[in-house]
Design a protein around this motif. Structure first.
Motif, PDB file in Angstrom:
ATOM      1  N   GLY A   1     -13.050  -2.752  62.457  1.00  0.00           N
ATOM      2  CA  GLY A   1     -14.530  -2.106  63.142  1.00  0.00           C
ATOM      3  C   GLY A   1     -14.667  -0.478  63.474  1.00  0.00           C
ATOM      4  N   TYR A   2     -13.022   0.274  63.657  1.00  0.00           N
ATOM      5  CA  TYR A   2     -13.218   1.992  63.103  1.00  0.00           C
ATOM      6  C   TYR A   2     -13.896   2.275  61.477  1.00  0.00           C
ATOM      7  N   ALA A   3     -14.127   1.540  60.794  1.00  0.00           N
ATOM      8  CA  ALA A   3     -14.100   1.700  59.427  1.00  0.00           C
ATOM      9  C   ALA A   3     -15.874   1.735  59.367  1.00  0.00           C
ATOM     10  N   ARG A   4     -16.290   0.851  60.617  1.00  0.00           N
ATOM     11  CA  ARG A   4     -17.773   0.456  60.082  1.00  0.00           C
ATOM     12  C   ARG A   4     -18.683   1.321  61.095  1.00  0.00           C
ATOM     13  N   ARG A   5     -17.668   1.783  62.058  1.00  0.00           N
ATOM     14  CA  ARG A   5     -18.217   2.208  63.123  1.00  0.00           C
ATOM     15  C   ARG A   5     -18.194   4.223  62.807  1.00  0.00           C
ATOM     16  N   ASN A   6     -18.277   4.414  61.940  1.00  0.00           N
ATOM     17  CA  ASN A   6     -18.310   5.629  62.297  1.00  0.00           C
ATOM     18  C   ASN A   6     -17.171   6.328  62.289  1.00  0.00           C
ATOM     19  N   SER A   7     -15.770   5.645  62.380  1.00  0.00           N
ATOM     20  CA  SER A   7     -14.760   6.620  62.545  1.00  0.00           C
ATOM     21  C   SER A   7     -13.582   6.237  61.705  1.00  0.00           C
ATOM     22  N   PRO A   8     -14.034   6.409  60.690  1.00  0.00           N
ATOM     23  CA  PRO A   8     -13.270   6.561  59.296  1.00  0.00           C
ATOM     24  C   PRO A   8     -12.445   6.607  59.215  1.00  0.00           C
ATOM     25  N   ARG A   9     -11.693   7.472  59.734  1.00  0.00           N
ATOM     26  CA  ARG A   9     -10.424   8.819  59.864  1.00  0.00           C
ATOM     27  C   ARG A   9      -9.926   7.855  60.911  1.00  0.00           C
ATOM     28  N   GLU A  10     -10.120   7.315  61.934  1.00  0.00           N
ATOM     29  CA  GLU A  10      -9.173   6.631  63.020  1.00  0.00           C
ATOM     30  C   GLU A  10      -8.893   5.519  62.066  1.00  0.00           C
ATOM     31  N   ALA A  11     -10.167   4.863  60.968  1.00  0.00           N
ATOM     32  CA  ALA A  11      -9.538   3.322  60.378  1.00  0.00           C
ATOM     33  C   ALA A  11      -8.247   3.634  59.802  1.00  0.00           C
ATOM     34  N   VAL A  12      -8.452   5.158  58.609  1.00  0.00           N
ATOM     35  CA  VAL A  12      -7.531   5.937  57.402  1.00  0.00           C
ATOM     36  C   VAL A  12      -5.829   5.236  58.339  1.00  0.00           C
ATOM     37  N   SER A  13      -5.833   6.257  60.290  1.00  0.00           N
ATOM     38  CA  SER A  13      -4.566   6.870  60.320  1.00  0.00           C
ATOM     39  C   SER A  13      -4.541   5.243  61.075  1.00  0.00           C
ATOM     40  N   LEU A  14      -5.293   4.574  61.188  1.00  0.00           N
ATOM     41  CA  LEU A  14      -4.529   3.243  61.574  1.00  0.00           C
ATOM     42  C   LEU A  14      -3.619   2.529  61.063  1.00  0.00           C
ATOM     43  N   PHE A  15      -4.655   2.724  59.836  1.00  0.00           N
ATOM     44  CA  PHE A  15      -3.359   1.754  58.468  1.00  0.00           C
ATOM     45  C   PHE A  15      -2.685   2.050  58.239  1.00  0.00           C
ATOM     46  N   PHE A  16      -2.036   3.679  58.525  1.00  0.00           N
ATOM     47  CA  PHE A  16      -0.747   4.389  57.747  1.00  0.00           C
ATOM     48  C   PHE A  16       0.004   4.530  59.426  1.00  0.00           C
ATOM     49  N   GLU A  17      -0.624   3.857  60.001  1.00  0.00           N
ATOM     50  CA  GLU A  17       0.334   3.730  61.037  1.00  0.00           C
ATOM     51  C   GLU A  17       0.580   2.068  61.280  1.00  0.00           C
ATOM     52  N   MET A  18      -0.273   1.433  60.840  1.00  0.00           N
ATOM     53  CA  MET A  18       0.355  -0.301  60.437  1.00  0.00           C
ATOM     54  C   MET A  18       1.648  -0.153  59.272  1.00  0.00           C
ATOM     55  N   VAL A  19       1.082   0.678  57.660  1.00  0.00           N
ATOM     56  CA  VAL A  19       2.345   0.549  57.238  1.00  0.00           C
ATOM     57  C   VAL A  19       3.887   1.487  58.177  1.00  0.00           C
ATOM     58  N   ALA A  20       3.754   2.306  58.494  1.00  0.00           N
ATOM     59  CA  ALA A  20       4.717   2.679  59.234  1.00  0.00           C
ATOM     60  C   ALA A  20       5.439   2.098  59.737  1.00  0.00           C
ATOM     61  N   GLU A  21       4.610   0.897  60.763  1.00  0.00           N
ATOM     62  CA  GLU A  21       5.194  -0.343  61.371  1.00  0.00           C
ATOM     63  C   GLU A  21       5.990  -1.350  60.584  1.00  0.00           C
ATOM     64  N   GLY A  22       5.738  -1.036  58.903  1.00  0.00           N
ATOM     65  CA  GLY A  22       6.201  -1.904  58.548  1.00  0.00           C
ATOM     66  C   GLY A  22       4.993  -3.614  58.274  1.00  0.00           C
ATOM     67  N   PHE A  23       4.418  -3.256  58.382  1.00  0.00           N
ATOM     68  CA  PHE A  23       3.116  -4.578  57.923  1.00  0.00           C
ATOM     69  C   PHE A  23       2.840  -4.593  56.437  1.00  0.00           C
ATOM     70  N   GLU A  24       2.748  -5.362  55.863  1.00  0.00           N
ATOM     71  CA  GLU A  24       1.922  -5.347  54.318  1.00  0.00           C
ATOM     72  C   GLU A  24       0.505  -5.674  54.616  1.00  0.00           C
ATOM     73  N   SER A  25      -0.041  -5.230  53.782  1.00  0.00           N
ATOM     74  CA  SER A  25      -1.470  -5.153  53.409  1.00  0.00           C
ATOM     75  C   SER A  25      -1.616  -6.414  52.627  1.00  0.00           C
ATOM     76  N   ASN A  26      -2.834  -6.621  52.796  1.00  0.00           N
ATOM     77  CA  ASN A  26      -3.406  -7.626  52.410  1.00  0.00           C
ATOM     78  C   ASN A  26      -4.713  -7.124  51.063  1.00  0.00           C
ATOM     79  N   SER A  27      -5.370  -7.506  50.302  1.00  0.00           N
ATOM     80  CA  SER A  27      -6.208  -7.555  50.129  1.00  0.00           C
ATOM     81  C   SER A  27      -8.056  -7.242  51.289  1.00  0.00           C
ATOM     82  N   VAL A  28      -7.713  -8.271  51.703  1.00  0.00           N
ATOM     83  CA  VAL A  28      -8.858  -7.671  52.311  1.00  0.00           C
ATOM     84  C   VAL A  28      -8.356  -6.371  53.600  1.00  0.00           C
ATOM     85  N   THR A  29      -7.251  -5.522  54.045  1.00  0.00           N
ATOM     86  CA  THR A  29      -6.783  -4.763  54.613  1.00  0.00           C
ATOM     87  C   THR A  29      -6.654  -3.893  53.839  1.00  0.00           C
TER      88      THR A  29
END
Length: 844
Positions: A213-241
DNA sequence: CTAGGGTTAG
């Protein structure tokens, strides 16, 4: 959006069901167990129809289990035919039966509709469920919400949200994820975030939905930082992520961040699929790493259509049309079949190259494959033919189009503008049924192109009066108009307009603003804008250096250049022109030489003829005329009229008739000559009193039909631009100006000033010369400014030619006697007059 | 049951 599917009423008879088109018995393979169970194995609608016919014959056609299976099979196929068939069965069933078992059928149908893109039908069916008293369940909402997301049906989705809360379904991960996705697609990320924050147990889809949602709505920076937040919380990404995050990186064009994400991708062991290859290629392209993108592209063994389209569109966007066509070539030989998206890129590549031959090939492909019905394709072809100079062809396509869009009109209009047919463009602009921002921008740009800057600004005002707000493209045009007009008040207004309306100030607009303020004689504001800019390219730095050059601040110009180099920005030819000009304005002969020599030795840029021109100017102004001649003689290319003209101008300043004659002689051997040069030459002879020669040149000019450009100055008073030409006029307003002028001239004489009659380049007697000199346009403008503006208001004048020395003295005098700041921008630089002194230190 | 890629004009 779906248009081909016709929705039958909810409770209507569907008689065709009992009479399928073919009478053949279904294949036995599809009837292994029970006939109803075999419906699931059908691959095509024909199979379904045959089997259903068979089941109907055995009398089980309207059993709930049969209909349920039929609907879910058809829904999964997701074609308009299958969905229509399913719907008929559903409606027929609904007519006969009670609501038992209906929920599952509804869910299947809604899912079918939603996933096949028939969102309206899906939403409608949900509403119809309520009418029939069929209560939705937790499976209904994700489908229905996904339908709402696709068509951005915000109100409907919010109602769904309300309904599911009432049913106590909030908290279900699937439902919450669907809500996040829905709000994200509607651009209401705050709501999405709220749902996300309220979840007790998030899963990978929750994170991915929000990231996407962030990536598509012109907040790509938010998207990436959310991603790193997710990684920090120990979630494994998949190909969609990963696809989402990578596309966010592409939007950011941030190579460093992209590489961090790629490093994670490498460690994570997430499988790289085609979608991800595509996202990666797009990201590297957008980050400017074209070669890296191409390498990944080449390594991909099963390139699909979208991947080809991605690299093609990126090549085109980067202006690499040749590369695009070569990939296209590969694709045609051994890749997937080109579709209309491919052709859009291909056609615009041809447009970029002005390659009408390849363009025609594309046109042929379009016709052979029946793509001419797509208006985007036609629009691209109009643009292409226009850019190839084939106006008739472009107009033919335009005329033949069934559904012309704004883009069609805009493409033709832009084509006309480009070819200089502004009148035709204007006519079409008035004729078009609906115009949009691009239309306005094109026309404003057309006026700028024609140097009709006041008219450009006027059109911008008309546009606003029509209730259309400018965007950054508009403002680039407006800013450059202000710059050319030298209208500082207007420039300040423009800047304020941009800030007030929160117009996204990208690098281009920022650069335009720096340039605007520079040309309006407000280097402080120019540098303020420059300092605030986040990204700067060579042209940005060039504009800033130009600002310093015009102000005559040679040191700062050189410092800026050093800073630019330190920041790793690669210099181009243009920035050296600005630099050498800066040196020229302040007489930095030594520094100029150093820069000139460093071009090749340090930066690997061979000096172009214009750089030699700058050096000739620099040496000439400094009075080093012999040195200038030597440089011209040593040039690796043939000197052109500009070079000789520059030398002539220097000869005029330093009254060197000998070299002037030499330059004139050399120039006369050239086949092409700029008209201004003859004027200059005659001026040199004139100031040296060689009136016979002047007459000769003047005659030559007359034969060629060339007229001297009359001197003209403009001044902005109360937002209006007033223009004066040498010699002056007689209307009331200006006759007041005349008496003001008289007063100043009187006080000048009182102060002992003797007019420098050498500045009058006509063969007339001294009295006449004195009169003409006293009515130079900048003097008129200054006098007008003294009357028309308040005591402390600085007077700003823009002149089309170079200021003469008498006017220069005049301005210094006025600045002291009347205690006014005066700025004169001539066609070369700025002069700031204050308390009897000029910023140029009399060197210009 | 929920999340992912390419699209013309200034």
């Amino acid at each position: 959006m779906a248009t081909t599917l016709r929705l039958s009423p909810l409770v209507s008879a569907a008689p065709s069901l009992a009479a399928p088109t073919t009478q053949n018995e279904p294949k036995t393979t599809a009837m292994e167990t029970s006939p109803t169970g075999s419906l699931r194995n059908c691959k095509t609608m024909n199979e379904v129809k045959q089997l259903h016919c068979h089941i109907t014959k055995t009398g089980h056609g309207s059993k709930p289990s049969t209909v349920t299976r039929l609907i879910s099979t058809c829904a999964e196929m997701g074609t308009s035919e299958s969905l229509e068939y399913a719907r008929k069965a559903f409606d027929l069933f609904l007519g006969d039966q009670e609501t038992k078992g209906m929920l599952f059928m509804c869910n299947s149908l809604i899912r079918g509709y939603a996933s096949a893109g028939f969102s309206d039908e899906a939403i409608l069916l949900y509403v119809q469920m309520a009418v029939r008293g069929i209560l939705p369940d937790k499976f209904t909402f994700p489908f229905a919400l996904s339908a709402c997301s696709k068509v951005v049906a915000f109100c409907e989705g919010v109602q769904l949200h309300g309904a599911l809360v009432k049913m106590g379904l909030e908290g279900d991960a699937f439902i919450d994820n669907s809500l996040i996705h829905f709000y994200a697609e509607c651009g209401e990320l705050d709501y999405g975030r709220k749902v996300f924050d309220g979840m007790s147990e998030r899963n990978i889809v929750s994170w991915t939905s929000l990231i996407c949602g962030y990536a598509r709505r012109n907040s790509p920076r938010e998207a990436v930082s959310l991603f790193f937040e997710m990684v920090a919380e120990g979630f494994e990404s998949n190909s969609v992520t990963m696809v989402c995050v990578i596309s966010a990186c592409a939007k950011l064009k941030d190579l460093k961040l992209s590489e961090r994400v790629c490093a994670y991708l490498g460690e994570s062991g997430v499988k790289v699929n085609t979608l991800m290859v595509n996202a990666l290629v797009d990201m590297y392209m957008k980050c400017g790493e074209t070669d890296a993108a191409k390498r990944i592209f080449d390594e991909c063994v099963d390139k699909n259509l979208v991947l080809y389209n991605t690299i093609l569109s990126n090549y085109v966007r980067q202006g690499l049309a040749r590369e695009a066509l070569s990939v296209l070539d590969e694709m045609m030989r051994q890749g997937p079949r080109a579709d209309r998206v491919t052709l859009l890129s291909a056609i615009s590549a041809c447009a970029q190259l002005g390659d009408s031959l390849s363009g025609k090939c594309c046109h042929g492909y379009v016709i052979r494959n029946g793509l001419e019905g797509w208006d985007a394709i036609c629009n691209a072809m109009i643009d292409m033919y226009m850019k190839c100079g084939k106006q008739e062809m472009a107009c033919r396509i335009f005329d033949n189009m069934l559904n012309r869009t704004v883009v069609s009109w805009n493409s033709v209009i832009a084509g006309f503008v480009r070819s200089g047919a502004v009148k035709s463009a204007w006519q079409m602009f008035n004729e078009m049924p609906t115009s949009d921002l691009v239309s306005w921008n094109t026309m404003i740009g057309a006026l700028v192109q024609e140097s009709m800057f006041e008219e450009a600004i006027e059109l911008f005002r008309v546009m606003q009066a029509e209730g259309i707000k400018g965007d950054r493209v508009t403002m680039v045009e407006v800013a450059s108009s202000c710059g050319y007009l030298g209208a500082l008040d207007l420039a300040k207004w423009t800047h304020a307009y941009i800030e007030k309306n929160k117009i996204d100030c990208d690098m281009r607009l920022g650069t335009a603003l720096v340039d605007m303020f520079a040309r309006c004689g407000d280097p402080q504001s120019a540098m303020k804008v420059f300092d605030k800019m986040r990204r700067r390219d060579v042209s940005t730095w060039t504009a800033a250096i130009g600002a310093m050059a015009m102000e005559g601040n040679g040191e700062r110009a050189l410092e800026l250049f050093d800073e630019m180099i330190r920041q790793g920005v690669k210099p181009d030819e243009v920035v050296f022109v600005a630099l050498l000009t800066a040196c020229s304005h302040v007489g930095f002969v030594e520094q100029g030489w150093n820069i000139f020599r460093s071009m090749k030795s340090v930066h690997g840029i061979s000096p172009h003829i214009v750089h030699y021109g700058c050096m000739v100017d620099l040496l000439g102004r400094a009075g080093l005329l012999e040195e200038a001649v030597d440089l011209v003689k040593s040039m690796p290319m043939d000197p052109n009229d500009v070079i000789w003209g520059t030398l002539l101008a220097a000869c005029r300043t330093h009254k060197n008739v000998k070299i002037a004659s030499y330059a004139a002689e050399q120039m006369s051997t050239l086949s092409t000559q700029r008209t201004g040069i003859h004027v200059l030459l005659s001026n040199i002879y004139a100031s040296a009193g060689k009136w016979d020669d002047v007459a000769k040149v003047r005659l030559h000019l007359k034969e060629k039909g060339v007229h001297k450009v009359p001197g003209s100055s403009s001044i902005e008073v109360n937002g209006m631009i007033h223009e004066f030409t040498s010699g002056g006029d007689t209307n009331t307003e200006k006759s007041q100006t005349a008496s003001m002028l008289q007063e100043i001239n009187f006080r000048l004489r009182e102060a002992g000033h003797v007019p420098d009659l050498d500045n009058v380049l006509l063969d007339v007697d001294d009295k006449e010369k004195e009169y003409l000199l006293s009515r130079h346009s900048e003097k008129l403008a200054i006098a007008f400014g003294l009357i028309g503006t308040g005591q402390r208001v600085p007077i700003r004048v823009v002149k089309n030619l170079r200021m003469c020395s008498d006017c220069h003295f005049f301005a210094k005098f006025v600045s002291k006697i009347y205690n006014r700041e005066i700025t004169v921008r001539d066609n070369n630089r700025f002069h700031f007059f204050r308390q009897g002194l000029c910023s140029c230190g009399d060197y210009w």
